[in-house]
Scaffold this active site. Structure first.
Site, PDB file in Angstrom:
ATOM      1  N   ARG A 136       0.653  -1.504   0.264  1.00  0.00           N
ATOM      2  CA  ARG A 136      -0.238   0.190   0.083  1.00  0.00           C
ATOM      3  C   ARG A 136       0.570   1.023  -0.147  1.00  0.00           C
ATOM      4  O   ARG A 136       1.682   1.407   0.516  1.00  0.00           O
ATOM      5  CB  ARG A 136      -0.722   0.070   1.237  1.00  0.00           C
ATOM      6  CG  ARG A 136      -1.399   1.166   1.252  1.00  0.00           C
ATOM      7  CD  ARG A 136      -3.558   1.225   0.320  1.00  0.00           C
ATOM      8  NE  ARG A 136      -4.280   1.754   0.728  1.00  0.00           N
ATOM      9  CZ  ARG A 136      -4.756   1.829  -0.024  1.00  0.00           C
ATOM     10  NH1 ARG A 136      -4.606   2.414  -1.546  1.00  0.00           N
ATOM     11  NH2 ARG A 136      -6.189   2.507   0.431  1.00  0.00           N
ATOM     12  N   THR A 437      -9.907  -0.021  -9.809  1.00  0.00           N
ATOM     13  CA  THR A 437      -8.993  -0.879  -9.122  1.00  0.00           C
ATOM     14  C   THR A 437      -8.350  -1.819  -9.917  1.00  0.00           C
ATOM     15  O   THR A 437      -9.623  -1.557 -11.088  1.00  0.00           O
ATOM     16  CB  THR A 437      -8.521  -1.503  -7.653  1.00  0.00           C
ATOM     17  OG1 THR A 437      -9.327  -0.075  -6.676  1.00  0.00           O
ATOM     18  CG2 THR A 437      -7.981  -2.218  -7.262  1.00  0.00           C
ATOM     19  N   THR A 455      -3.589  -0.259  -7.821  1.00  0.00           N
ATOM     20  CA  THR A 455      -4.832   0.442  -8.235  1.00  0.00           C
ATOM     21  C   THR A 455      -3.670   1.156  -8.092  1.00  0.00           C
ATOM     22  O   THR A 455      -2.429   1.274  -7.640  1.00  0.00           O
ATOM     23  CB  THR A 455      -5.794   0.524  -6.973  1.00  0.00           C
ATOM     24  OG1 THR A 455      -6.741   1.636  -7.242  1.00  0.00           O
ATOM     25  CG2 THR A 455      -5.117   0.499  -5.425  1.00  0.00           C
ATOM     26  N   GLY A 521     -13.848  -2.130  -7.351  1.00  0.00           N
ATOM     27  CA  GLY A 521     -14.127  -1.384  -7.200  1.00  0.00           C
ATOM     28  C   GLY A 521     -14.451  -0.209  -5.591  1.00  0.00           C
ATOM     29  O   GLY A 521     -15.670  -0.274  -4.865  1.00  0.00           O
TER      30      GLY A 521
END
Length: 629
Positions: A136, A437, A455, A521
């Protein structure tokens, strides 16, 4: 050098400090000698183009494939083809996942790429372990609590287009570090060899379809504000035409540099400086009225970036082991909690269908209530992951469900002591996660599996292309809560990872892979994965049916957003329960669609059923090594 100890499953929150070039130089030399990269690193330094495509230039694609020897599913036929070719050539699931992801950065540049981040879940069949990589994005060290506030008003910038299209929204990218870690820990191929097919794809180009053109047009105003982005994606002032070939030689050169020199070419040196300058001084057209507030990212932020290697989330459901991504993602805890709640009930189709859908909606609402109250980056806030995934806690949440009547929502979060039906008071925060994404699933011939969601957040990310480099930067920091609240687990902090809903999932049966699933999503990722699992495990659907079935997404709101087809099919069934369904997005656009799953099922005999979306987002691509005709 790379951390060799990382080949075994690590304890939670083990930070990967590797930034080495293990295998890169030697493997690159071999690849060049074999011609694998030679054809893509030579030739004219042309600019991005969209030219007429020759007939039959797009690989054949189907949303469902049956066979053996390995499988790949994604939203794109070129990417799935590249992944299957890696498997066919002897690569394993990790090798194929990285190659597929890199290809998606070329053919799905508005959803993924090296300017973003993601979460990687991997099953190692030989070691009988499931491991994860948290790639991330992180907030820069210099960011402040008021970074999202307009100094002229003291209020948050409007989310779109102002805040998302800015330097302040850009997080330190984690995608390349994820690829390096995945290959070092699980793979058999070098990063250079894994990038070669996507370099070739960037140079050769892909055929523009209606999805790519429409996504470009939807973001044309934002893209036009940044000259480098406009030159790349709006050649001649218009989105590339359907049927033309879109090439990105700038990205090919960038990936070639990374293939030659390893991830340090991205996280250190000239490119890191260019990324930092783009964030600090958004390269905006002077005539644009878009404010594009500056960010604080520095090259030192990029050099400090590390993925986190941690244990997966895990719950037992109907005798199956369901593994996902633990925080900083909320996907694993939310899907796991909802399944634990549903474990209390006998679900099914036919006469049980209406009640089953009602319970799915109610379980989702409670999982989202607890997600908002308790989940953030565990390096910064205490996250009760073990409690959220416990059956005792789920039972206390099921205790608040009326099996005959919809709850008044939003519902309260649960009490962490798990006693009775106790709840705790929390304040719901607005959810700003965007729907753009991408996801890929891979199973190889040895039983290894990868579930990888990646993403750049908003469709088109921040809309800022690093000039001359061919890729968009993310706007992931908008996933933080905009207004700082010391009690909010998802509050903005320097170095912190924003909470995500990405839910890459691997389901084991008897220690072997049964199902690999995931979806794009935004916050609907959680409900998409949950609904696919319930459809397949509980409602008697085949995997193709489970993926194609219409969807609803309850995220602890007064009403449940649902695809028009879901309302048409099940609205009357759910009326007696008082479930209020509202159409998701714009009925006449892809915004009405919820998720875009990419899944693989492994049969008892090892046979593979690979399933992508038949229609959503223009349909996905499922491919197998040895098709069954």
């Amino acid at each position: 050098m790379s951390d060799h100890a990382s080949t075994t499953d690590r304890a939670t929150n083990d930070v990967d400090t590797s930034r080495g070039k293990r295998r890169v130089a030697a493997a690159l030399a071999g690849t060049l000698a074999a011609g694998g990269l030679l054809s893509v690193v030579t030739g004219p330094a042309d600019s991005a183009t969209a030219t007429s495509a020759p007939p039959n230039s797009t690989p054949a694609s189907s949303s469902t494939a049956y066979g053996s020897g390995g499988a790949v599913t994604s939203v794109d036929a070129n990417a799935s083809r590249i992944g299957v070719e890696v498997l066919r050539g002897g690569g394993n699931a990790a090798d194929a996942a990285v190659a597929t992801a890199s290809a998606l950065g070329v053919s799905e540049p508005y959803s993924a790429g090296i300017g973003g981040g993601g979460y990687f879940v991997y099953h190692d069949a030989r070691r009988h372990t499931v491991s994860t990589i948290d790639g991330r994005e992180t907030a820069p060290a210099g960011i402040t609590h008021g970074a999202f506030l307009d100094p002229a008003t003291g209020k948050p910038y409007r989310f779109t287009p102002e805040l998302v299209s800015s330097g302040v929204a850009v997080g330190v990218p984690g995608t390349l570090a994820t690829w390096e870690s995945a290959l070092d820990r699980f793979g058999t191929r070098s990063l250079a060899r894994s990038l070669a097919p996507s370099i070739a794809l960037a140079r050769k180009g892909f055929v523009v379809d209606s999805t790519f053109r429409n996504q470009t047009l939807d973001n044309a105003a934002r893209f036009a504000a940044f000259p480098a982005t406009a030159r790349l994606f709006l050649p001649g002032g218009d989105a590339p035409k359907i049927g033309t070939r879109f090439r990105n030689p700038e990205l090919a050169r960038t990936l070639t540099t990374i293939a030659r020199h390893g991830p340090d070419a991205f996280y250190r040196g000239p490119l890191a400086g260019e990324i930092a300058r783009t964030v600090q001084n958004p390269p905006k057209d002077p005539s644009s009225t878009l404010p594009a507030p500056s960010g604080s990212m520095t090259s030192a932020d990029l050099a400090r970036y590390r993925v986190v290697k941690q244990a997966p989330s895990s719950v037992s459901y109907r005798g199956l082991e369901v593994y996902g991504m633990a925080p900083s993602s909320s996907g694993g805890t939310s899907v796991g909690e909802a399944l634990n709640i549903l474990e209390n009930y006998r679900l099914g189709g036919g006469s049980k269908l209406a009640r089953s859908l009602h319970l799915y909606i109610e379980a989702s609402a409670r999982a989202f209530a607890d997600r908002g109250a308790f989940v953030g980056d565990p390096a910064y806030v205490p996250v009760p992951t073990r409690t959220l995934l416990s059956q005792r806690f789920a039972d206390s949440r099921a205790c608040t469900i009326d099996t005959t009547k919809a709850s008044t929502r939003p519902v309260a979060a649960g009490s962490l002591d798990g006693r009775g039906c106790a709840t705790t008071r929390t304040i719901e925060k607005p959810d700003t996660e965007n729907v753009s994404t991408t996801h890929l699933s891979v199973v190889d011939r040895w039983g290894n599996a990868a579930s990888y969601t990646l993403t750049i957040e908003q469709t088109g990310g921040s809309a800022m292309t690093v000039p001359g480099r061919g890729f968009l930067l993310n706007n992931e920091l908008t996933d933080f809560t905009a207004v700082h609240d010391p009690q909010d687990p998802n509050r903005l902090e320097p170095g912190k990872r924003p909470r995500s809903s990405m839910s890459p999932t691997i389901v084991l049966k008897g220690g072997r892979v049964m199902l690999v699933a995931g979806s794009p999503g935004g916050a609907t990722i959680i409900t998409t994965v949950l609904q696919v699992l319930v459809n397949r495990i509980d409602l008697g659907m085949t995997l193709p049916e489970a993926v194609a079935a219409p969807r609803a997404s309850q995220r602890n709101a007064a009403t449940t957003s649902a695809e028009p087809e879901f309302i048409a099919a099940y609205g009357d069934l759910l009326k007696p329960y008082g479930q209020l369904l509202v159409p998701s997005g714009d009925t006449f656009t892809s915004a009405a669609e919820i998720g875009a799953a990419a899944t693989i099922e492994v049969g008892r005999d090892g046979s593979l059923t690979a399933v992508a979306e038949p229609k959503r987002r223009g349909g996905g691509s499922a491919q197998v090594v040895n098709p069954r005709h």
